[in-house]
Design a protein around this motif. Sequence first.
Motif, short mmCIF file in Angstrom:
data_model
loop_
_atom_site.label_atom_id
_atom_site.label_comp_id
_atom_site.label_asym_id
_atom_site.label_seq_id
_atom_site.Cartn_x
_atom_site.Cartn_y
_atom_site.Cartn_z
N PHE A 238 0.78 -1.13 -0.07
CA PHE A 238 -0.04 0.09 -0.21
C PHE A 238 0.99 1.16 0.07
N HIS A 239 1.93 1.30 0.86
CA HIS A 239 2.89 2.28 0.99
C HIS A 239 3.57 2.64 -0.45
N THR A 240 4.10 1.50 -1.04
CA THR A 240 4.79 1.81 -2.19
C THR A 240 3.49 2.16 -3.39
N ALA A 241 2.57 1.52 -3.17
CA ALA A 241 1.45 2.16 -4.44
C ALA A 241 1.09 3.65 -4.29
N SER A 242 1.17 4.27 -3.05
CA SER A 242 0.93 5.61 -3.00
C SER A 242 2.10 6.30 -3.47
N ASN A 243 3.30 5.95 -3.10
CA ASN A 243 4.45 6.46 -3.68
C ASN A 243 4.44 6.26 -5.36
N PHE A 244 4.14 5.22 -5.79
CA PHE A 244 4.18 4.74 -7.11
C PHE A 244 3.28 6.09 -7.94
N ALA A 245 1.83 6.29 -7.25
CA ALA A 245 0.93 7.07 -7.85
C ALA A 245 1.64 8.46 -8.08
N PHE A 246 2.24 9.02 -7.18
CA PHE A 246 3.12 10.28 -7.22
C PHE A 246 4.02 10.29 -8.29
N ASN A 247 4.60 9.19 -8.77
CA ASN A 247 5.41 9.14 -9.94
C ASN A 247 4.71 9.05 -11.11
N LEU A 248 3.69 8.57 -11.13
CA LEU A 248 2.79 8.34 -12.42
C LEU A 248 2.12 9.28 -12.89
N PHE A 249 1.43 9.98 -11.86
CA PHE A 249 0.30 11.10 -12.32
C PHE A 249 0.56 12.37 -11.95
N ALA A 250 0.26 13.34 -12.55
CA ALA A 250 0.72 14.55 -12.24
C ALA A 250 -0.33 15.41 -11.07
N VAL A 251 -0.03 14.68 -9.79
CA VAL A 251 -0.84 15.07 -8.76
C VAL A 251 -0.24 16.40 -8.24
N VAL A 252 1.22 16.38 -8.21
CA VAL A 252 1.82 17.47 -7.65
C VAL A 252 2.39 18.42 -8.59
N ASP A 253 1.88 19.78 -8.76
CA ASP A 253 2.33 20.71 -9.79
C ASP A 253 3.80 21.00 -9.41
N ARG A 254 4.86 20.77 -9.87
CA ARG A 254 6.37 21.39 -9.76
C ARG A 254 6.69 22.41 -10.52
N SER A 255 5.71 23.15 -11.24
CA SER A 255 6.04 24.32 -12.06
C SER A 255 6.23 25.32 -11.07
N SER A 256 6.48 26.73 -11.72
CA SER A 256 6.45 27.77 -11.04
C SER A 256 5.00 28.31 -10.79
N ARG A 257 4.03 27.99 -11.42
CA ARG A 257 2.80 28.06 -11.10
C ARG A 257 2.36 27.66 -9.45
N HIS A 258 2.90 26.48 -9.06
CA HIS A 258 2.73 25.82 -7.94
C HIS A 258 1.19 25.67 -7.76
N ASP A 259 0.42 25.14 -8.67
CA ASP A 259 -0.97 24.82 -8.55
C ASP A 259 -0.83 23.64 -7.33
N GLU A 260 -1.73 23.85 -6.39
CA GLU A 260 -2.07 22.88 -5.41
C GLU A 260 -3.27 22.04 -5.55
N ARG A 261 -4.06 22.36 -6.37
CA ARG A 261 -5.27 21.58 -6.42
C ARG A 261 -5.48 20.26 -6.91
N GLY A 262 -4.36 19.65 -7.47
CA GLY A 262 -4.11 18.33 -7.93
C GLY A 262 -4.02 17.60 -6.71
N PHE A 263 -2.99 17.98 -5.80
CA PHE A 263 -2.80 16.91 -4.56
C PHE A 263 -3.99 17.21 -3.70
N ILE A 264 -4.56 18.49 -3.45
CA ILE A 264 -5.42 18.58 -2.42
C ILE A 264 -6.69 17.75 -3.02
N GLY A 265 -7.20 17.76 -4.39
CA GLY A 265 -7.93 16.68 -4.56
C GLY A 265 -7.53 15.26 -4.47
N PHE A 266 -6.42 14.93 -4.67
CA PHE A 266 -6.04 13.66 -4.42
C PHE A 266 -6.13 13.14 -2.90
N ALA A 267 -5.60 14.25 -2.00
CA ALA A 267 -5.66 13.98 -0.52
C ALA A 267 -7.34 14.03 -0.07
#
Length: 175
Positions: free
Chosen positions: A116-145
């Motif tokens: 389960f822990h690995t699957a969670s970490n894997f999801a962060f690597n597969l999908f763009a839930v965290v915006d690492r751009s200069s826009r810093h849009d947090e909605r993806g991660f908030i939705g994921f949470a």
Amino acid sequence: MVWLASHGGPPFAIGVPLSHFPLLYAELFFFGGSVNEEFGWSYAIDRLQQRHSLRRAAVLLGVIWGCWHIPLFFVIGLTQSFMPFWAFLVFTIALRIVIVWGYASSGKSILIALLFHTASNFAFNLFAVVDRSSRHDERGFIGFALIMLVVALLIVFTARCYRAAPPNSIATAAS
């Protein structure tokens, strides 16, 4: 995530080629936190359950687990540095509830917690839930949470292991 992308958020995209999935999963399993953490968290849930109901122990451990990651929020470039801490805390509590459910329902199989822990970490690597751009849009991660929170609440209100009496109440009732 499709809704988020259509409303100006990061695109719904798989960030890793399919051929890299097995190696990435193995890397995350052994070096991405799962093996390094889950043996300790499983021991901790067993200890916490001696004093608390499983539900309360899981929530408490989720808070501890979230706080365990606080130093990562100060390392520029790490995934956590792009997330609001409050949403991360909601996520860790919810995910810990799910992991504890799997652990308790499988006869305390640490392998379930590791997967389960690995699957969670894997999801962060597969999908763009965290915006690492200069826009810093947090909605993806908030939705994921929030999605993880809904899953955790469904488990809490339907899983047999979360409705069972805490271990000490059985011993007290027999006395």
